[in-house]
Motif scaffolding. Structure first.
Motif, short mmCIF file in Angstrom:
data_model
loop_
_atom_site.label_atom_id
_atom_site.label_comp_id
_atom_site.label_asym_id
_atom_site.label_seq_id
_atom_site.Cartn_x
_atom_site.Cartn_y
_atom_site.Cartn_z
N SER A 238 -1.78 -1.96 -10.00
CA SER A 238 -1.85 -2.53 -8.65
C SER A 238 -0.84 -3.43 -8.06
CB SER A 238 -3.22 -3.49 -8.67
OG SER A 238 -3.52 -4.05 -9.90
N CYS B 204 5.02 -2.02 -13.59
CA CYS B 204 3.77 -2.79 -13.58
C CYS B 204 3.65 -4.21 -14.20
CB CYS B 204 2.91 -1.74 -14.43
SG CYS B 204 1.13 -2.57 -14.50
N LEU C 209 -7.41 -8.08 -9.65
CA LEU C 209 -6.13 -8.09 -10.21
C LEU C 209 -6.10 -8.59 -11.71
CD1 LEU C 209 -3.97 -9.48 -7.27
CD2 LEU C 209 -4.39 -6.89 -7.98
N THR D 64 -2.69 -4.65 -13.18
CA THR D 64 -3.46 -3.70 -13.25
C THR D 64 -4.91 -3.97 -12.55
OG1 THR D 64 -4.31 -4.01 -15.20
CG2 THR D 64 -2.39 -2.40 -15.06
N THR D 65 -5.70 -2.85 -11.93
CA THR D 65 -6.94 -2.89 -11.50
C THR D 65 -7.94 -1.73 -12.17
OG1 THR D 65 -6.46 -3.89 -9.65
CG2 THR D 65 -8.32 -2.90 -9.57
N ASN E 100 -11.65 -5.56 -5.18
CA ASN E 100 -11.39 -5.39 -6.75
C ASN E 100 -10.38 -6.33 -7.17
OD1 ASN E 100 -11.78 -4.04 -9.28
ND2 ASN E 100 -11.71 -1.97 -8.30
N GLN F 65 -0.28 -2.38 -4.13
CA GLN F 65 -1.15 -1.42 -3.76
C GLN F 65 -2.25 -2.01 -2.73
OE1 GLN F 65 -0.99 2.06 -4.40
NE2 GLN F 65 -2.03 1.91 -2.62
N PHE F 66 -2.61 -3.04 -3.12
CA PHE F 66 -3.64 -3.60 -2.17
C PHE F 66 -3.05 -4.49 -1.01
CE2 PHE F 66 -2.34 -7.94 -3.30
CZ PHE F 66 -1.58 -7.92 -4.41
N HIS G 280 -10.64 4.75 -2.98
CA HIS G 280 -10.85 3.39 -3.53
C HIS G 280 -11.07 2.56 -2.41
CE1 HIS G 280 -9.68 -0.27 -6.01
NE2 HIS G 280 -11.02 -0.39 -5.83
N CYS H 292 -2.13 6.40 -6.41
CA CYS H 292 -1.73 5.35 -7.03
C CYS H 292 -0.66 5.68 -8.24
CB CYS H 292 -2.95 4.72 -7.82
SG CYS H 292 -3.65 5.54 -9.22
N CYS I 185 0.84 -1.06 -0.06
CA CYS I 185 -0.03 -0.09 0.03
C CYS I 185 0.89 1.24 0.03
CB CYS I 185 -1.14 -0.06 1.12
SG CYS I 185 -2.34 1.22 1.02
N PHE J 131 -8.36 -3.46 -1.40
CA PHE J 131 -7.81 -1.92 -1.49
C PHE J 131 -8.41 -0.93 -0.51
CE2 PHE J 131 -7.67 -4.07 -5.63
CZ PHE J 131 -6.06 -3.80 -6.02
#
Lengths: 253, 207
Positions: free
Chosen positions: B169, B156, B122, B159-160, B120, B180-181, B116, B149, B80, B144
């Motif tokens: 993500s 990368c 991935l 993505t989300t 969600n 990120q989650f 957000h 972000c 995160c 999340f």
């Protein structure tokens, strides 16, 4: 796509999960950690724990069970009930809860919402509102676990709470709670039109169709206690019903 | 040994619980220079705002330590805000430079609902599949909680989408990885993903 959530609610009294009808006639069920783990296994997206004895008895939430729950589950959970200071809120978060929910004490001192949001972030502050219908399209916010009328318009209170920093609203209809007659859809719609934060619909779930109705009325998540505790429906059945109605749902875990 | 950095602005309790559940011994590190066993992986968690968290990290002496550790080829997993601090900088509340281990700058996620929050899915990038074996986690829903972000990064790997907006993500850049989650709040699947990431960063054999 962001998923709609199904949230079992566990009312805790003296460290035990209980369930009553319209906040009365409480029945003792189980210890919080075991039920929490069972719901995680079944696919609950999140859990809410409300210490319903706390505010009326003027003591802070007993902490022991919060840690016990955090030790056993790996999904987000919210703890509410008797949180009367930023210090208590921070302590609950540091024990492993993801969010705290404010109700009675926030009605007495709205600034508590702002203080908690500044320290913990808006995402960690849930405004719990117990609303009782007083007329067509009018609801009053109640304190003390649904026992004390405050004279405040519930929708106006929701707007104020969100402007002070609440990141989510847990909206309970006192009239419907424990009655299995469906959520108060007009209450959900009124709150949806008033604020843009996520709304968790609570109070009255009895049939699978009730969950669908609540999301259609604008809720982001549906909360229920008895239907799950008493095994009338399990989480998977609730999610199937929502998916069938076209809502995005978390299907694997 | 896995070290989890405690710089006073991360909720490390749930990360430690997740590692314990995965039977992966880990220690909380309060100071960069404390005596300890050799590190196989550093985990950098984080909640709150970027400028405040980065200031805490710097004041505790962690930024210098992390740069030396990175230059020596050490593995890091950021979670995160921890992942965001590994990037070049963030536009949260003005602009704050970050550690610069991951290419890309952190910006506000312009989508609704904001922030957000919730489950969600991935979407792993096929062209970077060699970086991380994501097959068991294709389309996985993870948890999340963030308002900022990376919108794009050479690093990368997943993505989300929130509404029509797609963001980064997960990232992987050499021995540096970032989510990120919150894998530690994403149920059993999240724990499995956490384990898989830790093992891959430690050399792929669970050393």
């Amino acid at each position: 796509m962001l998923k709609k959530r199904v949230i079992p609610c566990l009312d805790v009294k003296d460290g035990c999960v209980v369930k009553g009808v319209r906040f009365q006639n409480l029945r003792q069920l189980d210890e919080p950690g075991s039920l929490a783990e069972k719901y995680m296994e079944e696919g609950a997206d999140e859990l809410v724990f409300l210490d319903i004895s706390a505010s009326s008895e003027r003591r802070t939430t007993q902490m022991e069970w919060v840690r016990a729950v955090a030790d056993r589950i790996f999904i987000p959970f919210t703890v509410g009930g008797g949180i009367d200071s930023v210090k208590t809120a921070k302590e609950i978060i540091s024990l492993g809860a993801d969010k705290i929910s404010l109700n009675t004490r926030a009605l007495e001192d709205p600034n508590l919402i702002r203080e908690c949001a500044l320290l913990l972030g808006n995402q960690a502050v849930v405004l719990a509102v117990d609303a009782k219908m007083t007329g067509e399209g009018r609801w009053e916010a109640y304190a003390g676990g649904g026992t004390v009328p405050t004279g405040r318009n519930a929708i106006e209170w929701i707007e104020e709470g969100c402007s002070l920093g609440a990141g989510e609203v847990l909206l309970t209809s006192i009239d419907r709670d424990g009655t299995d007659s469906g959520y108060d859809l007009k209450l959900i719609e009124a709150a949806r039109n008033a604020v843009s934060v996520p709304i968790i619909a609570s109070g009255g779930a009895g049939k699978l169709q009730h969950f669908v109705e609540a999301l259609k009325a604008g809720a982001d998540a549906v909360l229920a206690a008895s239907v799950f505790h008493f095994g009338i429906y399990n989480i998977a059945e609730a999610k199937d019903a929502l998916a069938e109605a076209g809502f995005p749902i978390r299907r694997t875990w | 040994m896995i070290g989890v950095i405690d710089y006073g602005a991360g909720n490390i309790g749930n990360v430690m619980r997740a590692l314990a559940a995965l039977k992966m011994p880990a220690e909380v590190l309060k100071k960069p220079k404390d005596e300890r066993k050799p590190l196989s992986l550093l985990i950098l968690p984080g909640v709150g705002s970027f400028p405040a968290a980065y200031r805490h990290l710097k004041e505790a002496g962690w930024t210098d330590f992390l740069k030396e550790y990175r230059d020596a080829g050490g593995a890091i997993l950021g979670i995160c805000l921890g992942m965001q601090m590994l990037c070049e900088g963030s536009f949260e509340e003005g602009y704050t430079p970050g550690l610069g281990f991951i290419p890309g700058e952190v910006v506000r996620l312009e989508a609704k609902p904001w922030p957000h929050i919730g489950w969600n899915e991935l979407r792993w990038r096929k062209d970077r599949a060699a970086e991380f074996d994501a097959k068991p986690f294709e389309g996985a829903d993870v948890y999340f909680v963030h308002g900022y972000c990376l919108l794009e990064s050479q690093a990368c790997i997943a993505t989300t989408k929130l509404g029509e907006k797609s963001f980064v993500s997960a990232v992987k850049w050499g021995p540096i990885m970032g989510f990120q989650f919150h894998p530690e709040r994403s149920g059993k699947l999240g724990l499995a993903l956490f384990k898989s990431a830790v093992l891959s960063l430690k050399g792929g054999k669970g050393k």
